[in-house]
Design a protein around this motif. Structure first.
Motif, PDB file in Angstrom:
ATOM      1  N   THR A   1       0.857  -1.186   0.000  1.00 18.50           N
ATOM      2  CA  THR A   1       0.000   0.000   0.000  1.00 18.50           C
ATOM      3  C   THR A   1       0.894   1.237   0.000  1.00 18.50           C
ATOM      4  OG1 THR A   1      -0.081   0.147   2.398  1.00 18.50           O
ATOM      5  CG2 THR A   1      -1.770  -1.227   1.331  1.00 18.50           C
ATOM      6  N   LEU A   2       0.277   2.367  -0.238  1.00 19.73           N
ATOM      7  CA  LEU A   2       1.040   3.616  -0.242  1.00 19.73           C
ATOM      8  C   LEU A   2       1.659   3.865   1.129  1.00 19.73           C
ATOM      9  CD1 LEU A   2       1.993   6.125  -1.730  1.00 19.73           C
ATOM     10  CD2 LEU A   2      -0.202   7.193  -1.205  1.00 19.73           C
ATOM     11  N   GLU A   3       0.938   3.549   2.190  1.00 18.83           N
ATOM     12  CA  GLU A   3       1.479   3.759   3.539  1.00 18.83           C
ATOM     13  C   GLU A   3       2.667   2.833   3.811  1.00 18.83           C
ATOM     14  OE1 GLU A   3       1.015   6.184   5.732  1.00 18.83           O
ATOM     15  OE2 GLU A   3      -0.164   7.005   4.091  1.00 18.83           O
ATOM     16  N   GLU A   4       2.569   1.569   3.395  1.00 17.48           N
ATOM     17  CA  GLU A   4       3.700   0.649   3.547  1.00 17.48           C
ATOM     18  C   GLU A   4       4.903   1.150   2.759  1.00 17.48           C
ATOM     19  OE1 GLU A   4       1.326  -3.574   4.103  1.00 17.48           O
ATOM     20  OE2 GLU A   4       1.815  -2.882   2.099  1.00 17.48           O
ATOM     21  N   PHE A   5       4.639   1.663   1.582  1.00  8.20           N
ATOM     22  CA  PHE A   5       5.710   2.194   0.737  1.00  8.20           C
ATOM     23  C   PHE A   5       6.350   3.420   1.386  1.00  8.20           C
ATOM     24  CE2 PHE A   5       7.649   3.984  -3.092  1.00  8.20           C
ATOM     25  CZ  PHE A   5       8.132   2.845  -3.695  1.00  8.20           C
ATOM     26  N   ARG A   6       5.540   4.271   2.039  1.00  8.49           N
ATOM     27  CA  ARG A   6       6.069   5.443   2.737  1.00  8.49           C
ATOM     28  C   ARG A   6       7.023   5.025   3.858  1.00  8.49           C
ATOM     29  NH1 ARG A   6       3.369  10.145   1.385  1.00  8.49           N
ATOM     30  NH2 ARG A   6       1.244   9.852   0.676  1.00  8.49           N
ATOM     31  N   VAL A   7       6.640   3.978   4.597  1.00  9.42           N
ATOM     32  CA  VAL A   7       7.482   3.501   5.693  1.00  9.42           C
ATOM     33  C   VAL A   7       8.808   2.984   5.141  1.00  9.42           C
ATOM     34  CG1 VAL A   7       7.690   1.727   7.473  1.00  9.42           C
ATOM     35  CG2 VAL A   7       5.554   2.978   7.211  1.00  9.42           C
ATOM     36  N   ARG A   8       8.740   2.211   4.073  1.00  7.13           N
ATOM     37  CA  ARG A   8       9.974   1.691   3.466  1.00  7.13           C
ATOM     38  C   ARG A   8      10.845   2.819   2.927  1.00  7.13           C
ATOM     39  NH1 ARG A   8       7.688  -3.422  -0.036  1.00  7.13           N
ATOM     40  NH2 ARG A   8       6.724  -4.505   1.695  1.00  7.13           N
TER      41      ARG A   8
ATOM     42  N   GLY B   1      16.484   6.697   4.206  1.00  7.96           N
ATOM     43  CA  GLY B   1      17.267   7.868   4.573  1.00  7.96           C
ATOM     44  C   GLY B   1      17.314   8.926   3.486  1.00  7.96           C
ATOM     45  N   LEU B   2      16.672   8.674   2.355  1.00  8.69           N
ATOM     46  CA  LEU B   2      16.633   9.656   1.278  1.00  8.69           C
ATOM     47  C   LEU B   2      15.635  10.754   1.619  1.00  8.69           C
ATOM     48  CD1 LEU B   2      16.522   7.229  -1.778  1.00  8.69           C
ATOM     49  CD2 LEU B   2      18.490   8.530  -0.963  1.00  8.69           C
ATOM     50  N   THR B   3      15.906  11.948   1.134  1.00 12.36           N
ATOM     51  CA  THR B   3      14.974  13.053   1.363  1.00 12.36           C
ATOM     52  C   THR B   3      13.978  13.070   0.207  1.00 12.36           C
ATOM     53  OG1 THR B   3      16.526  14.555   0.283  1.00 12.36           O
ATOM     54  CG2 THR B   3      16.602  14.445   2.679  1.00 12.36           C
ATOM     55  N   LEU B   4      12.849  12.425   0.425  1.00 12.24           N
ATOM     56  CA  LEU B   4      11.813  12.338  -0.606  1.00 12.24           C
ATOM     57  C   LEU B   4      10.592  13.121  -0.158  1.00 12.24           C
ATOM     58  CD1 LEU B   4      12.062   8.503  -1.285  1.00 12.24           C
ATOM     59  CD2 LEU B   4      12.937  10.332  -2.741  1.00 12.24           C
ATOM     60  N   THR B   5      10.015  13.849  -1.084  1.00 14.51           N
ATOM     61  CA  THR B   5       8.775  14.558  -0.782  1.00 14.51           C
ATOM     62  C   THR B   5       7.619  13.570  -0.878  1.00 14.51           C
ATOM     63  OG1 THR B   5       8.337  15.151  -3.078  1.00 14.51           O
ATOM     64  CG2 THR B   5       9.711  16.678  -1.795  1.00 14.51           C
ATOM     65  N   SER B   6       6.467  13.981  -0.395  1.00 17.69           N
ATOM     66  CA  SER B   6       5.270  13.151  -0.480  1.00 17.69           C
ATOM     67  C   SER B   6       4.935  12.860  -1.940  1.00 17.69           C
ATOM     68  CB  SER B   6       4.105  13.856   0.205  1.00 17.69           C
ATOM     69  OG  SER B   6       2.965  13.045   0.187  1.00 17.69           O
ATOM     70  N   GLU B   7       5.130  13.862  -2.789  1.00 14.81           N
ATOM     71  CA  GLU B   7       4.874  13.691  -4.230  1.00 14.81           C
ATOM     72  C   GLU B   7       5.846  12.675  -4.837  1.00 14.81           C
ATOM     73  OE1 GLU B   7       5.707  16.591  -7.804  1.00 14.81           O
ATOM     74  OE2 GLU B   7       3.865  17.197  -6.763  1.00 14.81           O
ATOM     75  N   ASP B   8       7.106  12.713  -4.422  1.00 12.95           N
ATOM     76  CA  ASP B   8       8.096  11.743  -4.899  1.00 12.95           C
ATOM     77  C   ASP B   8       7.680  10.317  -4.543  1.00 12.95           C
ATOM     78  OD1 ASP B   8       9.759  13.785  -5.831  1.00 12.95           O
ATOM     79  OD2 ASP B   8      10.990  13.793  -4.002  1.00 12.95           O
ATOM     80  N   ILE B   9       7.262  10.144  -3.297  1.00 16.03           N
ATOM     81  CA  ILE B   9       6.883   8.807  -2.824  1.00 16.03           C
ATOM     82  C   ILE B   9       5.660   8.303  -3.579  1.00 16.03           C
ATOM     83  CG2 ILE B   9       6.032   7.526  -0.820  1.00 16.03           C
ATOM     84  CD1 ILE B   9       7.864   9.341   0.891  1.00 16.03           C
TER      85      ILE B   9
ATOM     86  N   HIS C   1       4.738   9.117  -6.582  1.00 14.96           N
ATOM     87  CA  HIS C   1       5.153   8.825  -7.954  1.00 14.96           C
ATOM     88  C   HIS C   1       5.929   7.502  -8.017  1.00 14.96           C
ATOM     89  CE1 HIS C   1       6.064   9.848 -12.080  1.00 14.96           C
ATOM     90  NE2 HIS C   1       7.341   9.573 -11.863  1.00 14.96           N
ATOM     91  N   LEU C   2       6.844   7.288  -7.086  1.00 11.67           N
ATOM     92  CA  LEU C   2       7.610   6.049  -7.035  1.00 11.67           C
ATOM     93  C   LEU C   2       6.705   4.847  -6.758  1.00 11.67           C
ATOM     94  CD1 LEU C   2      10.731   7.274  -5.072  1.00 11.67           C
ATOM     95  CD2 LEU C   2      10.697   6.482  -7.449  1.00 11.67           C
ATOM     96  N   HIS C   3       5.731   5.014  -5.872  1.00 14.15           N
ATOM     97  CA  HIS C   3       4.798   3.933  -5.562  1.00 14.15           C
ATOM     98  C   HIS C   3       3.997   3.544  -6.802  1.00 14.15           C
ATOM     99  CE1 HIS C   3       0.868   2.355  -4.123  1.00 14.15           C
ATOM    100  NE2 HIS C   3       1.679   1.595  -3.396  1.00 14.15           N
ATOM    101  N   LYS C   4       3.516   4.536  -7.508  1.00 10.85           N
ATOM    102  CA  LYS C   4       2.735   4.270  -8.721  1.00 10.85           C
ATOM    103  C   LYS C   4       3.581   3.505  -9.745  1.00 10.85           C
ATOM    104  CE  LYS C   4      -0.039   6.616 -12.198  1.00 10.85           C
ATOM    105  NZ  LYS C   4      -0.519   7.902 -12.701  1.00 10.85           N
ATOM    106  N   GLY C   5       4.823   3.908  -9.913  1.00  8.14           N
ATOM    107  CA  GLY C   5       5.711   3.213 -10.843  1.00  8.14           C
ATOM    108  C   GLY C   5       6.040   1.805 -10.392  1.00  8.14           C
ATOM    109  N   TYR C   6       6.245   1.618  -9.095  1.00 12.26           N
ATOM    110  CA  TYR C   6       6.568   0.304  -8.541  1.00 12.26           C
ATOM    111  C   TYR C   6       5.402  -0.662  -8.723  1.00 12.26           C
ATOM    112  CZ  TYR C   6       8.136  -3.201  -5.164  1.00 12.26           C
ATOM    113  OH  TYR C   6       8.520  -4.358  -4.560  1.00 12.26           O
ATOM    114  N   VAL C   7       4.201  -0.194  -8.420  1.00 10.89           N
ATOM    115  CA  VAL C   7       3.013  -1.034  -8.586  1.00 10.89           C
ATOM    116  C   VAL C   7       2.799  -1.358 -10.064  1.00 10.89           C
ATOM    117  CG1 VAL C   7       0.491  -1.078  -8.330  1.00 10.89           C
ATOM    118  CG2 VAL C   7       1.923  -0.269  -6.456  1.00 10.89           C
ATOM    119  N   GLY C   8       3.036  -0.393 -10.925  1.00  7.32           N
ATOM    120  CA  GLY C   8       2.914  -0.636 -12.368  1.00  7.32           C
ATOM    121  C   GLY C   8       3.918  -1.657 -12.857  1.00  7.32           C
TER     122      GLY C   8
END
Length: 64
Positions: free
Chosen positions: A9-16, A21-29, A31-38
Motif C-alpha cells: 500500500t502507499l502507507e507501507e511504501f512510505r514507511v519503506r 534515509g533519502l529526502t523524498l517529498t510526499s509527491e516523490d513517494i 510517484h515512485l509507488h505508482k511506478g513500482y506497482v505498475g
C-alpha cells in the motif's frame, strides 16, 4: 503479512521509503509507488505471454 504478489500500500511504501534515509517529498513517494506497482503488474503478465522466451535456448557446444 501480505502475499508476495500483493503490491504494498502507499502507507507501507512510505514507511519503506523513510527507512532509506533519502529526502523524498510526499509527491516523490506517490510517484515512485505508482511506478513500482505498475512494474509489478507488468512483471506478472510477462511470463504468461512470453513463456516461450523464458525457456533456455538450445546450445550446441563443440566440446560435447
Amino acid at each position: 503479512m501480505p502475499s508476495p504478489n500483493t503490491p504494498p500500500t502507499l502507507e507501507e511504501f512510505r514507511v519503506r521509503a523513510a527507512q532509506t534515509g533519502l529526502t523524498l517529498t510526499s509527491e516523490d513517494i506517490e510517484h515512485l509507488h505508482k511506478g513500482y506497482v505498475g512494474l509489478l503488474s507488468l512483471m506478472e503478465r510477462i511470463p504468461s505471454g512470453w513463456a516461450w522466451a523464458a525457456e533456455p535456448p538450445l546450445v550446441f557446444r563443440a566440446d560435447k
